[in-house]
Motif scaffolding. Structure first.
Motif, PDB file in Angstrom:
ATOM      1  N   LYS A  41       0.250  -0.285   5.796  1.00 17.47           N
ATOM      2  CA  LYS A  41       1.432  -0.256   6.660  1.00 17.47           C
ATOM      3  C   LYS A  41       1.426   0.970   7.575  1.00 17.47           C
ATOM      4  O   LYS A  41       1.909   0.924   8.690  1.00 17.47           O
ATOM      5  CB  LYS A  41       2.709  -0.230   5.791  1.00 17.47           C
ATOM      6  CG  LYS A  41       2.899  -1.513   5.009  1.00 17.47           C
ATOM      7  CD  LYS A  41       4.173  -1.499   4.177  1.00 17.47           C
ATOM      8  CE  LYS A  41       4.124  -0.564   2.993  1.00 17.47           C
ATOM      9  NZ  LYS A  41       3.184  -0.946   1.929  1.00 17.47           N
ATOM     10  N   THR A  42       0.858   2.077   7.070  1.00 16.00           N
ATOM     11  CA  THR A  42       0.961   3.332   7.820  1.00 16.00           C
ATOM     12  C   THR A  42       0.322   3.225   9.196  1.00 16.00           C
ATOM     13  O   THR A  42       0.859   3.740  10.186  1.00 16.00           O
ATOM     14  CB  THR A  42       0.289   4.472   7.021  1.00 16.00           C
ATOM     15  OG1 THR A  42       0.618   4.315   5.656  1.00 16.00           O
ATOM     16  CG2 THR A  42       0.747   5.810   7.519  1.00 16.00           C
ATOM     17  N   HIS A  65       1.580  11.135   4.811  1.00 13.06           N
ATOM     18  CA  HIS A  65       1.733  10.571   6.162  1.00 13.06           C
ATOM     19  C   HIS A  65       1.363  11.589   7.226  1.00 13.06           C
ATOM     20  O   HIS A  65       0.740  11.252   8.229  1.00 13.06           O
ATOM     21  CB  HIS A  65       3.178  10.133   6.389  1.00 13.06           C
ATOM     22  CG  HIS A  65       3.518   8.862   5.693  1.00 13.06           C
ATOM     23  ND1 HIS A  65       2.730   7.749   5.727  1.00 13.06           N
ATOM     24  CD2 HIS A  65       4.587   8.518   4.942  1.00 13.06           C
ATOM     25  CE1 HIS A  65       3.282   6.782   5.022  1.00 13.06           C
ATOM     26  NE2 HIS A  65       4.418   7.228   4.521  1.00 13.06           N
ATOM     27  N   ASP A 125       9.881   4.898   5.655  1.00 13.97           N
ATOM     28  CA  ASP A 125       8.941   4.347   4.686  1.00 13.97           C
ATOM     29  C   ASP A 125       9.634   4.195   3.338  1.00 13.97           C
ATOM     30  O   ASP A 125      10.488   4.991   2.977  1.00 13.97           O
ATOM     31  CB  ASP A 125       7.736   5.281   4.549  1.00 13.97           C
ATOM     32  CG  ASP A 125       6.588   4.617   3.799  1.00 13.97           C
ATOM     33  OD1 ASP A 125       6.537   3.371   3.763  1.00 13.97           O
ATOM     34  OD2 ASP A 125       5.747   5.342   3.251  1.00 13.97           O
ATOM     35  N   GLU A 126       9.229   3.185   2.603  1.00 17.31           N
ATOM     36  CA  GLU A 126       9.786   2.925   1.265  1.00 17.31           C
ATOM     37  C   GLU A 126      11.302   3.004   1.312  1.00 17.31           C
ATOM     38  O   GLU A 126      11.927   3.781   0.608  1.00 17.31           O
ATOM     39  CB  GLU A 126       9.214   3.922   0.249  1.00 17.31           C
ATOM     40  CG  GLU A 126       7.707   3.911   0.151  1.00 17.31           C
ATOM     41  CD  GLU A 126       7.113   2.566  -0.237  1.00 17.31           C
ATOM     42  OE1 GLU A 126       7.878   1.653  -0.615  1.00 17.31           O
ATOM     43  OE2 GLU A 126       5.902   2.415  -0.130  1.00 17.31           O
TER      44      GLU A 126
HETATM   45 MG    MG Z   1       2.724   3.564   2.183  1.00 14.57          MG
END
Ligand code: MG
Ligand code: ADP
Length: 707
Positions: free
Chosen positions: A308-309, A339, A403-404
């Protein structure tokens, strides 16, 4: 809902609690702390379970484990002291059997009530004792000489506890609130002509039935028509509220990020891998959204390791190309650091400046980062919750990546979005999660978001081999860890605890016990594996300590990490290839799948060993089999939903879903297609009703569970 307008209940306006007798400021405050702010809220505060005091059971007919009400006369009283004071009261009712009532906490006055010959009415659950059945701490009352109180004709409700308000008071207040229920026609919001409504009982009847059910009502499974009726309306209300939020969003303006995509192409060229088909498809969807002058609100679901990053990084280049800024927030410092490393490696060669803003960035470094963010010199900012704090000002924020997201509250997500209104523009939002949830649920839970799925893993990953093994074979596993670590591999040992469901278990107790279990395992394994460097993380450790251990593991300074289920989603340790999960049969499938995603991130073949306590029930075996058979998070999520029994919550903490009063997404998933259809019909034919349904159930703000 907090402000009390004098509007009548039927209009969806709230009647203040002060309308009830015995509610002063202090009680009102305690109720409000539990989300109970109005008379209407009390209507919707449904019992957890019921007690049947509609009949008396002769002592001779009592059964162990079956709650019952008994009327009996005190025959003998014994005060003793064995480890702690105890009061034993033998009672009989002429049915040639004796029942013992046992008290551990009692006052002298209370003990004095039980003189031989006194008549009692008591209620409780009998269990086998030293001399026949006994009830520990029954609820009881002593009857006067010729007192013969009538039996109720409905079951007694037991409400979810409200701190500081006793059960009897709560029962009385809800009773008063119910007396204020308007007539059926005035209360009903949903027109009977709507699909599926005519076949269910009305709202008034449903509420009365659930608060005051007749004896024998079958409510334990949560699927009684009255329960379905309420769940349907609640789910409908949430769905409508999210759709309304979405409409409101679409009325806002965002900066159209519709450049030629030169930076994105350069990034793609420079990556050491080609995008998967799924990554390309999702990036195309994101790019199409970003090109519009309305704010994107897209959720990207993708299994752990699906990549996804890089999709987020590509999206970021589109904003940078337009001269705008991007913020990327991760729930923990470690994830945010990961990240940061990725984005710097990918974006800095393109001349993009990536700034870092986390809680531990302080003093001069923080001042400098803030200045760069404010001036626009930093085009991309990576960080934790610190990004959302006041005092962080952006020059021109056009894209927010979270994220998350289930680890953040929705409020936090909105706070970050609100940092963008420069030039009258709201930032686009890209929300990423590794917790796949079934489509029907996604439509309800994320009705304010568009959903994309990265449903393909990058090539070359060896799927994790999963086996289920009885805990009796634990010694073999210790050997296996020794062997893996000797080869230079790393391993995780995840401790979970079989929690005792105790009524009076204190909050936080579970975490404490869990931490103790992990500490024990850590000591044992350290002893059994002398050459192996073992680390420990659990939820009771301070964040910096936890992070330091995680980092050491990531850097290869530890071989084996003993952890509770707190180990982070998304942490990438490609060299870890073995995971042991204790008491796996107690965890949700989605959670096990998440945990398993910590291994299988490198080229080496990885294994996940699910340890279970024998004997394994048929259902538990079936669930563990699902994990052995598939690595696909979406399939697992669907199965999890099918296999979970009623009453087992789809954890709000796992998914970031709204907290419901009545509905249970796992139990009521079958209602969702109908909810969607109802919502369409209401919005089309009765838009004003839609507003009132939202007001009744959701109020001004959706109540989200704390992340
Ligand atoms: Mg991730
Ligand atoms: P997640 O979706 O769990 O956040 P990441 O973005 O952390 O996954 O990616 C996991 C790993 O896979 C990273 O090391 C990333 O560089 C790598 N990766 C991402 N996309 C691809 C791809 N198409 N081919 C090969 N490796 C990839």
């Amino acid at each position: 809902m907090k402000t009390s307008r004098a509007a009548p209940a039927l209009a969806g306006g709230a009647t203040p609690l002060s309308a009830l007798r015995g509610v002063g400021a202090s009680v009102a405050e305690k109720l409000a702390a539990r989300g109970l702010c109005s008379v209407q809220d009390l209507w919707l505060h449904l019992p957890l379970r019921y007690e049947d005091r509609t009949r008396l059971t002769p002592i001779r007919e009592l059964q162990s484990g079956v709650p019952a009400q008994v009327e009996a006369t005190v025959e003998a009283v014994e005060r003793g002291f064995r480890y702690r004071p105890v009061l034993r009261v033998a009672v009989g009712d002429g049915s040639h059997a004796t029942l013992v009532l046992r008290f551990f906490h009692f006052r002298a006055a209370q003990a004095a009530q039980f003189r031989p010959g006194a008549r009692l009415r008591c209620f409780g659950t009998p269990r086998p004792g030293q001399h026949g059945l006994e009830i520990v701490h029954p609820s009881y009352r002593v009857l006067g000489d010729d007192e013969d109180p009538s039996l109720g004709d409905t079951l007694d409700p037991v409400y979810p506890a409200v701190e500081g308000v006793g059960p009897a008071t709560l029962r009385r207040l809800v009773g008063q609130a119910l007396d204020l229920l308007p007539e059926a026609a005035a209360l009903e919001l949903l027109p009977a002509s709507l699909p599926g409504i005519a076949g269910l009982p009305g709202l008034r009847d449903s509420l009365l039935l659930l608060h005051r059910p007749p004896p024998g009502a079958d409510l334990a499974a949560g699927t009684h028509p009255a329960q379905r009726r309420l769940a349907l309306e609640e789910l409908l209300a949430h769905h409508l509220s999210l759709r309304r939020q979405r409409l409101a969003q679409q009325a806002l303006h965002a900066c159209a990020l519709d450049g030629p995509g030169v930076l994105a192409r350069r990034l793609l060229k420079q990556l050491p891998f080609a995008l998967t088909g799924a990554q390309r498809r999702v990036f195309d969807q994101v790019r199409a959204d970003l090109a519009l002058p309305t704010p994107m609100q897209r959720l990207v679901q993708g299994d752990v390791g699906s990549g996804k990053t890089v999709v987020a990084a590509l999206a970021a280049t589109l904003a940078v190309e337009r001269g705008c800024q991007v913020a990327l927030a991760a729930p923990t410092e470690l994830l945010a650091e990961q990240h940061l490393a990725n984005l710097r490696a990918w974006l800095e060669p393109l001349g993009i400046r990536v700034a870092w803003l986390a809680g531990k960035v302080t003093g001069k470094a923080r001042a400098q980062a803030l200045a760069e963010v404010a001036s626009g010199e930093a085009q991309v900012v990576v960080g934790t919750h610190a990004l959302m704090q006041e005092g962080v000002a952006f020059h021109d924020l056009a894209l927010v990546v979270v994220d998350e997201q289930h680890r953040f509250g929705v409020q936090q997500r909105l706070a970050l979005r609100d940092k963008g209104p420069a030039h009258g523009h709201v930032p686009h939002q890209l929300v990423m999660t590794a917790t796949p949830i079934p489509r029907t649920l996604a439509m309800t839970a994320y009705a304010d978001l568009d959903v994309s799925a990265i449903d393909e893993l990058p090539p070359g990953r060896t799927p994790v081999t999963t086996v289920a093994v009885s805990a009796e074979r634990r010694p073999e596993l210790v050997e296996r860890i020794r062997a893996a670590c000797a080869e230079g591999r790393q391993a995780y040992w995840v401790c979970t605890l079989i929690e005792e469901a105790e009524d009076d278990a204190k909050p936080g107790q579970g975490m404490k016990l869990q931490a103790q279990a992990a500490e024990r395992t850590f000591e044992q394994l350290s002893q059994q594996l002398p050459g192996v460097r073992v680390g420990l993380v659990h939820g009771r450790m301070k964040a910096p300590e936890k992070q330091a251990t995680m980092r050491a593991f990531k850097e290869g300074a530890l071989d084996l990490l003993v952890a509770t289920t707190v180990i982070e989603v998304g942490v990438d340790v490609p060299n870890a290839s073995l995971m042991i999960v204790e008491n796996a049969e107690r965890l949700g499938l989605a959670q096990l799948h998440q945990l398993r995603g910590r291994v299988g991130r490198g080229a080496a073949a990885s294994s996940c060993v699910l340890l279970y306590q024998p004997p394994l029930s048929a259902l538990a075996r079936q669930r563990l089999d699902v994990l052995r058979q598939t690595n696909d998070g979406f399939v697992i999520a669907e199965k999890d939903l099918q296999l979970r029994g009623p009453g087992e919550l789809l954890g709000t903490r796992q998914t970031g879903l709204a907290a419901f009063r009545i509905a249970d997404l796992a139990r009521d998933a079958g209602l969702l297609p109908q909810v969607h259809e109802l919502a369409d019909r209401l919005l089309l034919d009765f838009p004003e009703v839609a507003d009132r349904v939202v007001a009744r159930w959701v109020g001004g703000a959706v109540r989200y569970a704390a992340a």
